[in-house]
Design an enzyme around this catalytic site. Structure first.
Site, PDB file in Angstrom:
ATOM      1  CD  GLU B  57      -1.809  -2.279   1.474  1.00  0.00           C
ATOM      2  OE1 GLU B  57      -0.443  -2.812   2.053  1.00  0.00           O
ATOM      3  OE2 GLU B  57      -2.598  -3.450   1.621  1.00  0.00           O
ATOM      4  CG  HIS B 126     -10.734  -6.667   7.936  1.00  0.00           C
ATOM      5  ND1 HIS B 126     -10.383  -7.082   8.589  1.00  0.00           N
ATOM      6  CD2 HIS B 126      -9.636  -6.187   7.488  1.00  0.00           C
ATOM      7  CE1 HIS B 126      -9.133  -8.369   7.557  1.00  0.00           C
ATOM      8  NE2 HIS B 126      -8.764  -7.405   7.253  1.00  0.00           N
TER       9      HIS B 126
END
Ligand SMILES: Cc1ncc(C[n+]2csc(CCOP(=O)(O)OP(=O)(O)O)c2C)c(N)n1
Ligand SMILES: [Mg+2]
Lengths: 414, 330
Positions: B57, B126
């Protein structure tokens, strides 16, 4: 002509590469001309030893023991995959095809070793002594789960075997493992190491670089155990990196490195054991790249036939299964430490045990509701709630008292 | 049209319109995106403009920022904004600040998008809602759409906007379908930033929400109407930054009561900001009761469904907050 000039005492050496020789040739280091790193194997898929003179440190009892863990893991995977499909579980990840990798590497660990895992390593936890019931309690997030029902299935944590909580953001465990190894070096010198499991995909994260570089420069007792199973969800390893796998990166960091056959239980065991010795006795970080194949879908949320052929998967299923490979060896007439009868008996008993654990886990009450608010801060040994948490808890208690009948409070442990 | 299709259409239309627009992220090409938002784009626009990345990322966020600094208009997909934490330095120190720090010479048109906030049963790492995080950074624009129309119009606006835009989707909404006006079907349809939408007019109390909580607020408004004959006005914020304070002020001057709803943590949240802004505005004098905030619980989100259910707003909890603001007996 190949003239190399060694720098003498009278000339200055550049500090960034003191041992580098001088050459008049303009030559680039071209990775395509380097030899590809070989794969260490003891046992062939046929059940024959690659080198008959190989001396094994693993005992016959240990082989049988590890074989049983592999079968247990595989049976667990089959049952839990189906349980998820039936909606009895929100999520699951199997280790299919990678049973030898996790079981044999976990088996060499010792009491104070610290485990930092990615997620496809339930085999290592079994080998370290986690019970099937422990695993089930985690999967069902019930009140006996060591993580108090707070984590997604597969995200195990267990203090008794020094298993640190599995972290969803990939690769974050790499620097953690190095930090823990450094701490071990200071507090338990030459007694213990940490092991860091990581997938070849996660090795693309920046944390991989940071972790390996610091482990090398600080000489930390850590084993970087890379499971190269060919895929990161849909991304094939050839799109993940361009070099010679992950192993080729080790020497760049000054880290001793080996590539091994991950479907060979014996190779994984012997190599990880030797790696542990290097880490613990000499404070040297070690990189192991275990080559294997992810036979299952990435997780229950994935359908891998969208990006790879069934034919490819079937070929691996048929031709190289880590479980059947070692079984062939165990049932060789000259080895003879396992039999069809033992196999049948063990498989039957295992299936029964696992189903029983599943039922128990399903029926066990959920964690107490009050635990929603505990452990956010470690104030007063974790016993005292911060005022704002206390306020939230009181509000919830009020709501629950008022609307008792609306909630299934009987499902929770009091 | 489903929210997923609306996002997909917006991407396809903008890529059609402008060759400088490309999409990059984990699994966006071959696999059509982790949540299939980029379905069909690889076939249509090819590998040059629909790019699968290794798992890094920090790396691909930096690459998107670099490409934007060089004049392209990348759309960067995160599998979830939770993983954008790995690249927060690139988003904020490089993305958000470069235009200013370059003395106004170096534009950076990049759109960061992906699911944000809680899904269901995916645990603390998450489930976080990052609206407030990004909302506090000068240089960023932050969008949090609710309906299909929002998604289409606002994503197109984000891609065209010459700044760094954080586009916060919601996984639970991807499959939901909403009617689309004829206007919204047009390839020219864009929704300007900073304009909240009144999803349901009402006179007794104002509920301000964004993303999926608009749905819960609308349900709460129905319950309030049915059970208590209370007419709630529901405002869909659409953008977190710029925040449409004038619309909230206007509504509060009419209803005299305000409840904010979000899935983020309470401390320093979107609701906190709304409270502060209302306090500083002329609407303060119009309030007949303190503002109520409905937020996610201030604990890392637990996984077990039975625990998670207690961690986020529901229509019932919103009703309860409204009753409190209306001084109604429990
Ligand atoms: C920071 C971050 N990015 C993306 C993901 C989503 N994700 C979960 S698993 C995975 C693939 C990992 O592949 P690999 O490391 O090869 O392990 P394997 O699944 O093959 O065992 C991805 C992309 C994540 N969990 N964290
Ligand atoms: Mg992999």
């Amino acid at each position: 002509m190949n003239v190399l000039i060694r720098l003498t005492k009278s000339t200055l050496a550049y500090p960034g590469a003191e041992k580098s020789l001088i050459t008049p040739q303009l030559v680039f280091n071209d990775p395509t001309t380097l030899p590809v790193i070989s794969t260490f194997r003891i046992l062939s898929p046929t059940g024959a030893l690659v080198d008959n003179n190989h001396s094994l440190t693993i005992t016959s009892e240990k082989i049988v023991d590890l074989y049983k863990h592999m079968v247990t893991l595989h049976t667990l995977d089959t049952i839990m995959y189906d349980a998820q499909r039936q909606g009895r579980l929100s999520f699951y990840m199997t280790s299919s095809g990678e049973e030898a990798v996790s079981v044999a590497s976990g088996a060499i660990l010792e009491k104070h070793d610290q485990i930092f895992a990615q997620y496809r390593e339930q085999g290592a936890f079994l080998a370290r002594g986690l019970s099937v019931q422990d695993i089930m309690n985690q999967l069902y997030a019930n009140s006996n789960d060591h993580g108090k029902g707070r984590n997604m299935p597969i995200h195990h944590v267990n203090k008794a075997i020094n298993l640190h909580p599995i972290s969803s953001p990939l690769a974050t465990q790499i620097p953690h493992a190095v930090g823990a190894a450094y701490a071990l070096k200071l507090t338990k010198p030459n007694q213990a190491c940490s092991i860091c499991y990581v997938g070849e995909g996660a090795c693309s994260e920046g944390d991989f670089h940071a972790g390996l570089n610091i482990a090398a420069t600080r000489e930390c007792p850590v084993i970087f155990f890379v499971r190269n199973n060919g895929y990161a969800i849909s991304t094939a390893s050839k799109e993940q990196y361009k070099g010679d796998g992950i192993a080729s990166r080790g020497p760049g960091y000054g880290i001793v490195t080996i590539r091994i056959d991950g479907n060979d239980l014996l190779a994984v065991y012997e190599a990880t054991k030797a790696a542990r010795d290097l880490a613990v006795k000499e404070n040297r970080p070690v990189l192991i790249e275990a080559m294997t194949y992810r036979r299952s879908h990435h997780s229950t949320s994935d359908d891998s036939f969208a990006y790879r052929s069934k034919h490819e998967v079937d070929a691996w299923k048929r031709h190289d299964n880590p479980i059947s490979r070692i079984r062939k060896y165990m049932q060789r007439p000259d080895i003879n430490i396992w039999s069809d009868e033992l196999e049948e008996k063990f498989r039957k008993a295992t299936k029964k045990d696992i189903l029983k654990c599943l039922q128990i886990a399903e029926r066990t009450k959920k964690p107490p509701l009050s635990e929603i608010f505990t452990d956010v801060y470690f104030d007063n040994g974790g016993k005292e709630l911060q005022p704002h948490l206390k306020e939230q808890k009181e509000e919830l208690d009020e709501i629950l008292a008022q609307y008792r009948s609306w909630y299934h409070l009987e499902d929770y442990k009091a | 049209m489903s929210v997923r299709d609306a996002l997909n259409t917006a991407l396809a239309e903008e890529m059609d319109k402008d060759d400088d627009v490309f999409i990059m992220g984990e699994e966006v090409a071959q696999y059509n995106g982790a949540y299939k938002v980029t379905r069909g784009l690889l076939d249509r626009f090819g590998e040059r403009r629909v790019i699968d990345t290794p798992i890094t990322e920090m790396g691909f966020t930096g690459i998107c920022v670099g490409a934007a600094l060089a004049g392209l208009k990348p759309v960067c997909e995160f599998m979830t904004f939770n993983f954008a934490m790995q690249s927060i330095d690139q988003i904020i120190n490089s993305g958000a600040k470069t235009y200013y720090m370059s003395g106004g010479t170096q534009v950076c048109n990049v759109t960061f998008r992906g699911p944000n906030g809680a899904a269901a049963g995916v645990g603390a790492q998450h489930s976080q809602d990052y609206s407030a995080w990004y909302g506090s950074i000068p240089g960023l624009k932050v969008v949090s759409p609710y309906s299909s129309e929002d998604c289409k119009g606002l994503l197109k606006a984000a891609i065209r906007d010459p700044n760094v835009t954080i586009f916060l989707e919601n996984e639970m909404l991807y499959n939901e379908t909403f009617p689309m006006s004829e206007e919204a079907m047009s390839t020219d349809f864009v929704i300007p930033f900073g304009q909240a939408k009144i999803e349901r007019p009402g006179s007794d109390i104002t509920i301000v929400a964004h993303s999926r909580n608009v749905e819960f607020s609308l349900k709460a408004a129905e319950i309030l109407k049915e059970k208590y004959n209370v007419e709630a006005e529901v405002i869909n914020l659409r953008t977190i930054k710029p925040l449409d304070v004038p619309s909230i002020v206007k509504s509060v001057k009419k209803t005299n009561r305000l409840v904010s709803v979000e899935s983020g943590f309470p401390a320093f949240g979107v609701g906190s900001e709304i409270c502060a802004q209302i306090m500083e505005s002329e609407a303060f004098d119009a309030l007949d009761a303190p503002v109520e905030r409905v937020t996610g619980a201030e604990v890392p989100t637990p996984y077990a469904k039975e625990l998670e259910d207690f961690a986020f707003p529901t229509p019932e909890i919103i009703v309860r907050a409204c009753k409190k603001a209306l001084y109604m007996e429990e």
